[in-house]
Motif scaffolding. Structure first.
Motif, PDB file in Angstrom:
ATOM      1  N   ASP A 273       0.832  -1.208   0.000  1.00  0.00           N
ATOM      2  CA  ASP A 273       0.000   0.000   0.000  1.00  0.00           C
ATOM      3  C   ASP A 273       0.860   1.249   0.000  1.00  0.00           C
ATOM      4  OD1 ASP A 273       0.419   1.162   2.750  1.00  0.00           O
ATOM      5  OD2 ASP A 273      -0.454  -0.730   3.403  1.00  0.00           O
ATOM      6  N   THR A 274       0.258   2.353  -0.432  1.00  0.00           N
ATOM      7  CA  THR A 274       0.950   3.640  -0.444  1.00  0.00           C
ATOM      8  C   THR A 274       0.480   4.480   0.747  1.00  0.00           C
ATOM      9  OG1 THR A 274      -0.729   4.600  -1.886  1.00  0.00           O
ATOM     10  CG2 THR A 274       1.183   3.613  -2.967  1.00  0.00           C
ATOM     11  N   GLY A 275       0.273   3.816   1.858  1.00  0.00           N
ATOM     12  CA  GLY A 275      -0.271   4.492   3.045  1.00  0.00           C
ATOM     13  C   GLY A 275       0.780   5.108   3.947  1.00  0.00           C
ATOM     14  N   THR A 276       0.390   5.338   5.199  1.00  0.00           N
ATOM     15  CA  THR A 276       1.235   6.065   6.154  1.00  0.00           C
ATOM     16  C   THR A 276       2.492   5.315   6.571  1.00  0.00           C
ATOM     17  OG1 THR A 276      -0.063   5.107   7.918  1.00  0.00           O
ATOM     18  CG2 THR A 276      -0.659   7.333   7.245  1.00  0.00           C
ATOM     19  N   GLY A 277       2.462   4.003   6.434  1.00  0.00           N
ATOM     20  CA  GLY A 277       3.597   3.225   6.904  1.00  0.00           C
ATOM     21  C   GLY A 277       3.596   3.069   8.418  1.00  0.00           C
ATOM     22  N   MET A 278       4.552   2.295   8.921  1.00  0.00           N
ATOM     23  CA  MET A 278       4.632   2.034  10.359  1.00  0.00           C
ATOM     24  C   MET A 278       6.067   2.123  10.829  1.00  0.00           C
ATOM     25  SD  MET A 278       2.254  -1.318  10.945  1.00  0.00           S
ATOM     26  CE  MET A 278       2.321  -1.911   9.272  1.00  0.00           C
ATOM     27  N   SER A 279       6.246   2.522  12.084  1.00  0.00           N
ATOM     28  CA  SER A 279       7.580   2.502  12.674  1.00  0.00           C
ATOM     29  C   SER A 279       7.884   1.059  13.079  1.00  0.00           C
ATOM     30  CB  SER A 279       7.612   3.394  13.913  1.00  0.00           C
ATOM     31  OG  SER A 279       6.767   2.843  14.910  1.00  0.00           O
TER      32      SER A 279
ATOM     33  N   GLU B 250       3.485 -18.222   6.751  1.00  0.00           N
ATOM     34  CA  GLU B 250       4.339 -17.247   7.429  1.00  0.00           C
ATOM     35  C   GLU B 250       3.920 -15.856   7.026  1.00  0.00           C
ATOM     36  OE1 GLU B 250       8.470 -17.883   6.593  1.00  0.00           O
ATOM     37  OE2 GLU B 250       8.389 -19.876   7.533  1.00  0.00           O
ATOM     38  N   ILE B 251       4.236 -14.893   7.875  1.00  0.00           N
ATOM     39  CA  ILE B 251       3.923 -13.517   7.508  1.00  0.00           C
ATOM     40  C   ILE B 251       5.091 -12.607   7.848  1.00  0.00           C
ATOM     41  CG2 ILE B 251       2.704 -13.080   9.679  1.00  0.00           C
ATOM     42  CD1 ILE B 251       0.809 -11.267   7.903  1.00  0.00           C
ATOM     43  N   LYS B 252       5.350 -11.670   6.973  1.00  0.00           N
ATOM     44  CA  LYS B 252       6.415 -10.687   7.185  1.00  0.00           C
ATOM     45  C   LYS B 252       5.841  -9.318   6.851  1.00  0.00           C
ATOM     46  CE  LYS B 252      10.663 -10.944   5.348  1.00  0.00           C
ATOM     47  NZ  LYS B 252      11.715 -11.461   4.417  1.00  0.00           N
ATOM     48  N   VAL B 253       6.345  -8.315   7.535  1.00  0.00           N
ATOM     49  CA  VAL B 253       5.885  -6.967   7.265  1.00  0.00           C
ATOM     50  C   VAL B 253       7.087  -6.062   7.034  1.00  0.00           C
ATOM     51  CG1 VAL B 253       4.568  -5.002   8.147  1.00  0.00           C
ATOM     52  CG2 VAL B 253       3.879  -7.311   8.749  1.00  0.00           C
ATOM     53  N   GLU B 254       7.054  -5.322   5.946  1.00  0.00           N
ATOM     54  CA  GLU B 254       8.087  -4.325   5.674  1.00  0.00           C
ATOM     55  C   GLU B 254       7.384  -2.988   5.546  1.00  0.00           C
ATOM     56  OE1 GLU B 254      10.773  -7.400   2.983  1.00  0.00           O
ATOM     57  OE2 GLU B 254       9.788  -5.697   2.031  1.00  0.00           O
ATOM     58  N   SER B 255       7.939  -1.976   6.171  1.00  0.00           N
ATOM     59  CA  SER B 255       7.236  -0.699   6.122  1.00  0.00           C
ATOM     60  C   SER B 255       8.198   0.466   6.265  1.00  0.00           C
ATOM     61  CB  SER B 255       6.196  -0.652   7.243  1.00  0.00           C
ATOM     62  OG  SER B 255       5.345   0.443   7.054  1.00  0.00           O
ATOM     63  N   GLU B 256       7.795   1.567   5.701  1.00  0.00           N
ATOM     64  CA  GLU B 256       8.589   2.785   5.752  1.00  0.00           C
ATOM     65  C   GLU B 256       7.604   3.907   6.054  1.00  0.00           C
ATOM     66  OE1 GLU B 256      12.398   3.897   5.481  1.00  0.00           O
ATOM     67  OE2 GLU B 256      12.032   2.316   4.001  1.00  0.00           O
ATOM     68  N   VAL B 257       7.860   4.622   7.158  1.00  0.00           N
ATOM     69  CA  VAL B 257       6.935   5.705   7.523  1.00  0.00           C
ATOM     70  C   VAL B 257       6.862   6.714   6.388  1.00  0.00           C
ATOM     71  CG1 VAL B 257       6.511   7.587   9.160  1.00  0.00           C
ATOM     72  CG2 VAL B 257       7.301   5.361   9.987  1.00  0.00           C
ATOM     73  N   GLY B 258       5.651   7.056   6.012  1.00  0.00           N
ATOM     74  CA  GLY B 258       5.443   8.034   4.948  1.00  0.00           C
ATOM     75  C   GLY B 258       5.519   7.459   3.542  1.00  0.00           C
ATOM     76  N   GLU B 259       5.913   6.202   3.432  1.00  0.00           N
ATOM     77  CA  GLU B 259       6.048   5.586   2.102  1.00  0.00           C
ATOM     78  C   GLU B 259       4.981   4.526   1.851  1.00  0.00           C
ATOM     79  OE1 GLU B 259       8.510   6.194  -0.276  1.00  0.00           O
ATOM     80  OE2 GLU B 259       9.126   7.888   0.969  1.00  0.00           O
ATOM     81  N   GLY B 260       4.834   3.646   2.808  1.00  0.00           N
ATOM     82  CA  GLY B 260       3.861   2.577   2.622  1.00  0.00           C
ATOM     83  C   GLY B 260       4.300   1.304   3.309  1.00  0.00           C
ATOM     84  N   THR B 261       3.491   0.285   3.124  1.00  0.00           N
ATOM     85  CA  THR B 261       3.705  -0.977   3.828  1.00  0.00           C
ATOM     86  C   THR B 261       3.542  -2.149   2.872  1.00  0.00           C
ATOM     87  OG1 THR B 261       2.864  -0.009   5.872  1.00  0.00           O
ATOM     88  CG2 THR B 261       2.830  -2.413   5.746  1.00  0.00           C
ATOM     89  N   ARG B 262       4.332  -3.184   3.128  1.00  0.00           N
ATOM     90  CA  ARG B 262       4.175  -4.435   2.386  1.00  0.00           C
ATOM     91  C   ARG B 262       3.950  -5.562   3.373  1.00  0.00           C
ATOM     92  NH1 ARG B 262       8.322  -6.458  -2.180  1.00  0.00           N
ATOM     93  NH2 ARG B 262       6.753  -5.407  -3.447  1.00  0.00           N
ATOM     94  N   PHE B 263       2.831  -6.249   3.213  1.00  0.00           N
ATOM     95  CA  PHE B 263       2.591  -7.485   3.956  1.00  0.00           C
ATOM     96  C   PHE B 263       2.946  -8.635   3.023  1.00  0.00           C
ATOM     97  CE2 PHE B 263       0.390  -7.150   8.079  1.00  0.00           C
ATOM     98  CZ  PHE B 263       0.270  -5.773   8.172  1.00  0.00           C
ATOM     99  N   ILE B 264       3.775  -9.552   3.503  1.00  0.00           N
ATOM    100  CA  ILE B 264       4.152 -10.713   2.697  1.00  0.00           C
ATOM    101  C   ILE B 264       3.605 -11.961   3.385  1.00  0.00           C
ATOM    102  CG2 ILE B 264       6.067 -12.000   1.657  1.00  0.00           C
ATOM    103  CD1 ILE B 264       7.786  -9.429   2.189  1.00  0.00           C
ATOM    104  N   VAL B 265       2.634 -12.563   2.757  1.00  0.00           N
ATOM    105  CA  VAL B 265       2.053 -13.795   3.293  1.00  0.00           C
ATOM    106  C   VAL B 265       2.577 -14.950   2.457  1.00  0.00           C
ATOM    107  CG1 VAL B 265      -0.102 -15.071   3.638  1.00  0.00           C
ATOM    108  CG2 VAL B 265      -0.036 -12.597   4.048  1.00  0.00           C
ATOM    109  N   THR B 266       3.147 -15.937   3.117  1.00  0.00           N
ATOM    110  CA  THR B 266       3.626 -17.114   2.389  1.00  0.00           C
ATOM    111  C   THR B 266       2.833 -18.325   2.853  1.00  0.00           C
ATOM    112  OG1 THR B 266       5.809 -16.106   2.488  1.00  0.00           O
ATOM    113  CG2 THR B 266       5.709 -18.351   1.697  1.00  0.00           C
ATOM    114  N   LEU B 267       2.246 -19.034   1.909  1.00  0.00           N
ATOM    115  CA  LEU B 267       1.446 -20.214   2.245  1.00  0.00           C
ATOM    116  C   LEU B 267       1.952 -21.413   1.445  1.00  0.00           C
ATOM    117  CD1 LEU B 267      -2.127 -18.620   2.037  1.00  0.00           C
ATOM    118  CD2 LEU B 267      -0.885 -19.218   4.122  1.00  0.00           C
TER     119      LEU B 267
END
Ligand code: ADP
Ligand code: MG
Length: 230
Positions: free
Chosen positions: A163-169, A205-222
């Motif tokens: 997403d191109t959202g707020t991102g997370m710390s 498994e799940i992984k989260v990558e995020s950058e404040v002000g840039e967006g977030t990536r959720f990676i779901v592996t099944l």
């Protein structure tokens, strides 16, 4: 900034969560009942009346929100296990979530690099991806985009939700899945907890990558399944 979530083991089992739903929904219902009883008082001031009604509606909203986040957990597990085709399931999920995305000026794009099959309950997979996509939509302030990518190979299916959202710390990422962690006014903090439990139940498994002000990536592996081996 990349935060890897290795806390799946620590999470409650799906069945434990199901048991706590009734508890969580009962609280706002009890509060609402109290306010309705107060409303019976004959000589209530108009101000009190409207306050009690306002609180009742807020509590009912909360109950509704909790049910929305949990939904599929109320249903018995292991009964509806089937082979699910990821692109078809995503079609369905998008139908459900698109009106909400449009309302929030968010465009959702799906990119199937390699389609795949996974074994599980359709409703749980829907709930899991819906909760992730809903959060992605809610992280976008004015307008933005969500890109969902599916890439299945070597026995694993990767589902990326960007997403191109707020991102997370990093601190926020580490709190994901903790019951009641929410940065939203009316958040429940239960959505991601449900996400993690479902993925755990599906041996994923799940992984989260995020950058404040840039967006977030959720990676779901099944783990994938051969679609003939029902
Ligand atoms: P809720 O949505 O009710 O707040 P969730 O458990 O679904 O509860 O999410 C918990 C918190 O995680 C959110 O309040 C938000 O701060 C954060 N979060 C989850 N997904 C994202 C995302 N895609 N972008 C930014 N923040 C997110
Ligand atoms: Mg949520």
């Amino acid at each position: 900034l990349a935060g890897e979530l290795r806390r799946l083991e620590k999470l409650q089992a799906v069945s434990d969560i199901a048991a706590s739903i009734s508890h969580e929904v009962r609280n706002p219902l009890t509060v609402t009942k109290g306010f309705l009883q107060l409303l019976r008082e004959p000589n209530l001031t108009e101000e009190k009346r409207s306050t009690y009604i306002k609180y009742s509606l807020e509590e009912l909203d909360r109950a509704e929100q909790i049910i929305t986040d949990y939904l599929t957990f109320a249903k018995p597990s292991l009964e509806n296990i089937e082979v699910l085709e990821l692109d078809k399931e995503l079609d369905y999920i998008l139908k459900v979530v698109n009106p909400y995305a449009t309302m929030n000026n968010v465009l959702i794009e799906v990119n199937i690099i390699n389609n795949g099959y996974v074994t599980g309950e359709a409703e749980k997979l829907h709930q899991c991806l819906l909760n992730i996509i809903k959060n992605a939509i809610e992280s976008i302030e004015l307008e933005g985009q969500i890109t969902i990518t599916v890439d299945a190979r070597d026995g694993m299916a990767k589902i990326l939700i960007d997403d191109t959202g707020t991102g997370m710390s990093e601190e926020q990422i580490n709190k994901l899945g903790t019951p009641y962690f929410s940065t939203k006014d009316k958040g429940t903090g239960l959505g991601t907890m449900v996400v993690f439990s479902i993925i755990k139940a599906m041996n994923g498994e799940i992984k989260v990558e995020s950058e404040v002000g840039e967006g977030t990536r959720f990676i779901v592996t099944l783990p994938t399944t051969n679609h003939n081996s029902k």
